[in-house]
Design an enzyme around this catalytic site. Sequence first.
Site, PDB file in Angstrom:
ATOM      1  N   ASP A   8      60.199  85.803  -2.403  1.00 26.04           N
ATOM      2  CA  ASP A   8      59.097  85.334  -1.580  1.00 26.04           C
ATOM      3  C   ASP A   8      59.595  85.274  -0.136  1.00 26.04           C
ATOM      4  O   ASP A   8      60.744  85.657   0.153  1.00 26.04           O
ATOM      5  CB  ASP A   8      58.613  83.971  -2.075  1.00 26.04           C
ATOM      6  CG  ASP A   8      57.167  83.680  -1.702  1.00 26.04           C
ATOM      7  OD1 ASP A   8      56.576  84.450  -0.923  1.00 26.04           O
ATOM      8  OD2 ASP A   8      56.621  82.664  -2.170  1.00 26.04           O
ATOM      9  N   GLU A  10      58.458  82.578   2.531  1.00 27.29           N
ATOM     10  CA  GLU A  10      58.446  81.327   3.288  1.00 27.29           C
ATOM     11  C   GLU A  10      59.791  80.595   3.242  1.00 27.29           C
ATOM     12  O   GLU A  10      60.141  79.861   4.168  1.00 27.29           O
ATOM     13  CB  GLU A  10      57.328  80.405   2.765  1.00 27.29           C
ATOM     14  CG  GLU A  10      55.929  80.878   3.118  1.00 27.29           C
ATOM     15  CD  GLU A  10      55.359  81.870   2.129  1.00 27.29           C
ATOM     16  OE1 GLU A  10      54.188  82.241   2.281  1.00 27.29           O
ATOM     17  OE2 GLU A  10      56.092  82.273   1.186  1.00 27.29           O
ATOM     18  N   HIS A  61      55.701  88.317  -2.020  1.00 24.93           N
ATOM     19  CA  HIS A  61      55.000  87.600  -0.955  1.00 24.93           C
ATOM     20  C   HIS A  61      53.733  88.340  -0.545  1.00 24.93           C
ATOM     21  O   HIS A  61      53.759  89.556  -0.292  1.00 24.93           O
ATOM     22  CB  HIS A  61      55.894  87.447   0.273  1.00 24.93           C
ATOM     23  CG  HIS A  61      55.175  86.871   1.459  1.00 24.93           C
ATOM     24  ND1 HIS A  61      54.818  85.544   1.547  1.00 24.93           N
ATOM     25  CD2 HIS A  61      54.721  87.453   2.598  1.00 24.93           C
ATOM     26  CE1 HIS A  61      54.185  85.326   2.691  1.00 24.93           C
ATOM     27  NE2 HIS A  61      54.108  86.478   3.344  1.00 24.93           N
ATOM     28  N   HIS A 105      59.277  78.370  -1.900  1.00 25.50           N
ATOM     29  CA  HIS A 105      58.839  77.214  -1.117  1.00 25.50           C
ATOM     30  C   HIS A 105      58.277  76.140  -2.039  1.00 25.50           C
ATOM     31  O   HIS A 105      57.897  76.411  -3.188  1.00 25.50           O
ATOM     32  CB  HIS A 105      57.760  77.628  -0.108  1.00 25.50           C
ATOM     33  CG  HIS A 105      56.628  78.367  -0.742  1.00 25.50           C
ATOM     34  ND1 HIS A 105      55.580  77.726  -1.396  1.00 25.50           N
ATOM     35  CD2 HIS A 105      56.383  79.695  -0.882  1.00 25.50           C
ATOM     36  CE1 HIS A 105      54.755  78.634  -1.882  1.00 25.50           C
ATOM     37  NE2 HIS A 105      55.217  79.840  -1.589  1.00 25.50           N
ATOM     38  N   HIS A 117      52.689  75.541  -0.029  1.00 26.15           N
ATOM     39  CA  HIS A 117      51.389  75.882  -0.586  1.00 26.15           C
ATOM     40  C   HIS A 117      51.578  76.288  -2.037  1.00 26.15           C
ATOM     41  O   HIS A 117      52.716  76.411  -2.510  1.00 26.15           O
ATOM     42  CB  HIS A 117      50.719  77.023   0.200  1.00 26.15           C
ATOM     43  CG  HIS A 117      51.436  78.328   0.107  1.00 26.15           C
ATOM     44  ND1 HIS A 117      52.545  78.634   0.868  1.00 26.15           N
ATOM     45  CD2 HIS A 117      51.226  79.406  -0.690  1.00 26.15           C
ATOM     46  CE1 HIS A 117      52.976  79.842   0.569  1.00 26.15           C
ATOM     47  NE2 HIS A 117      52.194  80.338  -0.380  1.00 26.15           N
ATOM     48  N   GLU A 135      54.383  77.275  -7.257  1.00 29.21           N
ATOM     49  CA  GLU A 135      54.856  78.610  -7.614  1.00 29.21           C
ATOM     50  C   GLU A 135      56.217  78.569  -8.302  1.00 29.21           C
ATOM     51  O   GLU A 135      56.500  79.360  -9.207  1.00 29.21           O
ATOM     52  CB  GLU A 135      54.903  79.487  -6.366  1.00 29.21           C
ATOM     53  CG  GLU A 135      53.513  79.803  -5.829  1.00 29.21           C
ATOM     54  CD  GLU A 135      53.531  80.476  -4.468  1.00 29.21           C
ATOM     55  OE1 GLU A 135      54.477  81.236  -4.181  1.00 29.21           O
ATOM     56  OE2 GLU A 135      52.596  80.241  -3.683  1.00 29.21           O
TER      57      GLU A 135
END
Length: 275
Positions: A8, A10, A61, A105, A117, A135
């Site tokens: 990902d 972030e 991502h 994240h 998020h 996630e």
Amino acid sequence: MKALISVDMEGVSGIVHSSETNPERYDYQRGRELMTADANAVIAGVLDAEPTADVLVADAHGTFRNLLPERLDRRARLVRGKPRALNMLAGLDEETDAALFVGYHVRAGEGPGVLAHTMNGEILDVRVAGRSLGEIGLNAAMAGHLGVPVVLLSGDDAACAEMTDLAPGTVTVPVKEALGMAAAVTLHPEEAQDRLRRAAADAVTRRTEIPPLALTGPLDVEVDLASPHTIDLAMLVPGVSRAAGARTVAFTAPDYGTAYRLTLLLAQLATIRPA
């Protein structure tokens, strides 16, 4: 030995702002370079420990087209683009020996956490058997459903703490200390990548000591959605119903694989805007 590296953006070293993760923003190219460098460090670590390993990297991502293919370690294979089965975990199967989460994240509503998020801004929370999962948890449990341990996770300190709470044996690499949604104290990217390489080698070496995160069914799932329009769309999915609370839909899944796929479908429905 087969490894799946899910990357990902972030939680990548040096990244703190959406301008670095959004293809439409001015600093996105720099974010792609940082993301690719972190992925390469983990690939190198896996291959330091297991030189003949089959390494598959899933771009995980946004569009799933962020990693720079020409700069990725040529010893790995890259999964990019969407839609695809298992989403952020594309390429994972029962033959995989270890999963490694890079640049992850913390879940929505937690913090301080950099760019926190869950899937997208329309998913406020997901609860599986009463436990809130972002996630990290959703993907770790899907890996566990296939019998695969998550042996490494990198991200900010909040993401690492979330992983440790779910699976204490997982090796975590905090590459930055979150100060807020768009602020952090970061390691120099080269220092972060050195740590990632060493940690990945250690994690792969210890893979048989780290148990998969297993959630056995049947499982009650609740999803809090931001948009009434998404809730209306969710009512078209067999087995999904409105739950207590104006923002919540619910369903019961016979196993975690079904729970995961239905949650992904709800997240996709959340991207549809009213005509």
